[in-house]
Design an enzyme around this catalytic site. Structure first.
Site, short mmCIF file in Angstrom:
data_model
loop_
_atom_site.label_atom_id
_atom_site.label_comp_id
_atom_site.label_asym_id
_atom_site.label_seq_id
_atom_site.Cartn_x
_atom_site.Cartn_y
_atom_site.Cartn_z
N SER A 273 -115.65 30.46 64.03
CA SER A 273 -116.10 29.41 63.05
C SER A 273 -117.67 29.55 63.17
O SER A 273 -118.23 29.65 64.18
CB SER A 273 -115.52 28.21 63.61
OG SER A 273 -116.35 27.02 62.92
N ARG A 312 -90.11 50.33 22.59
CA ARG A 312 -91.24 50.19 23.60
C ARG A 312 -92.09 48.96 23.25
O ARG A 312 -92.19 48.62 22.00
CB ARG A 312 -92.11 51.28 23.34
CG ARG A 312 -93.52 51.31 24.14
CD ARG A 312 -94.19 52.72 23.85
NE ARG A 312 -93.55 53.98 24.21
CZ ARG A 312 -92.87 54.83 23.36
NH1 ARG A 312 -93.09 54.71 22.27
NH2 ARG A 312 -92.28 55.88 23.72
#
Length: 350
Positions: A273, A312
């Site tokens: 941190s 398609r």
């Protein structure tokens, strides 16, 4: 600059997987498509569809061919797929009289779909190997600490004492099942796509099945009838990617909660941190939850892409391009982080 955190120059340290990313690069995709064109020429020459001299010219040209990426970008913007411009460049490189033999009887989707499958082959092997490594590390945790006691939790409340082995098995056993699922899908999915303009291979006549089988063999794939508009295999694979990430997310969520409570688990390392130097954040555990939720949201898009109209679909097909690579990357990153997290467990239970 990258639009994707999976190959971002910084964020990929958290979310990426280098081995997977290289198979989804533009150059890897082009290389796979060129492999298709090379194998197609050889297979068609073997079956007397094109002249052997033509096949030799194609193979020779492919040995030194360098695509014009700027032209490919412009071409895909106009045509919706990269193959027309790629074939144009190949024909120009080969020259007459053999230029028309390139791509004979094939269509763009044959090249792109088979190119995808060629790239998924090593990706699946990588996923399987990493799944095995994670499973082994969790088995090691169970062997070291399995007889220890811990409090079982139901609905996030204390229930009754359980052993560490009970908890670890809930992390490990789904991964064993996922390896079995992956092996089953490997046989189903690693097949050639070759159907021509509308799936009928009309230009090849009665020699079409033989050409397709030869093409598959040269590419190291299984033979199968064309599957232009049948996307269930890819949707199945996406579902498994979400299952893998989800199971690892459960592992990460449990570890994060155990670390929060204190005393239940000891992890080596962790995230630092900037404001609280004493902290060791369970970063790997947290990111497993994130990636599980990411793939859970993406899998619905792959199910949407099942809806390929007629022979398609441009829309559904493009949706796959947006989603599937990111799902693969997320699953691979989950496995990488889970392997690291399992290795960080120094103690668990009492």
């Amino acid at each position: 600059m990258s639009f994707s955190p999976f190959d971002h120059p910084v964020l990929s340290g958290l979310l990426g997987d280098d081995e997977t990313a290289r198979h989804f690069s533009a150059l890897a995709e082009i290389e796979a498509m060129l492999d298709f064109e090379r194998a197609l020429a050889e297979a068609e020459a073997d079956q007397g569809i094109i002249e052997r001299e033509a096949a030799a010219a194609i193979v020779a040209a492919l040995g030194t061919f360098k695509p014009d990426l700027a032209a490919l970008k412009a071409g895909v913007g106009q045509d919706g797929v990269v193959v027309p411009e790629l074939v144009r460049q190949l024909r120009a490189a080969i020259g007459k009289p053999h230029d028309k033999a390139v791509h004979f009887g094939a269509t763009s989707q044959d090249v792109i779909d088979t190119g995808l499958i060629l790239r998924l082959k090593p990706v699946i092997a990588h996923l399987d190997a990493t799944l095995s490594e994670v499973t082994d590390r969790l088995a090691g945790v169970e062997a070291r600490f399995g007889s220890r006691l811990m409090m079982g939790k139901t609905r996030m409340q204390a229930a009754i004492p359980i052993t560490v082995a009970d908890r670890v098995r809930s992390w490990r056993e789904p991964l064993v099942r996922h390896r079995k699922r992956l092996d089953e899908q490997r046989g189903e999915m690693l097949v050639v796509q070759f159907g021509g303009a509308a799936g009928t291979l009309e230009k090849l006549g009665d020699r079409a099945p033989a050409v397709r089988a030869a093409l598959a063999a040269k590419l190291g794939l299984a033979d199968a009838p064309q599957w232009h508009s049948q996307r269930d295999r890819l949707a199945d694979f996406a579902s498994l990617l979400s299952l893998i990430a989800g199971s690892l997310g459960k592992f990460g969520q449990d570890v994060a909660l155990m670390a929060q409570a204190g005393g239940e688990i000891v992890l080596q390392g962790g995230g630092g941190s900037s404001a609280m130097p004493h902290k060791q954040n369970p970063v790997a555990a947290e990111i497993l939850v994130t990636l599980a939720r990411f793939n859970a949201t993406q899998v619905s898009g792959m199910h949407q892409a099942l809806v390929h109209e007629q022979e398609r679909s441009g829309a559904a097909w493009t949706l796959e391009w947006l989603i599937l690579p990111q799902m693969v990357a997320a699953a691979a990153a989950s496995l990488r982080q889970a392997k690291a997290l399992a290795g960080q467990i120094e103690a668990i239970g009492t």
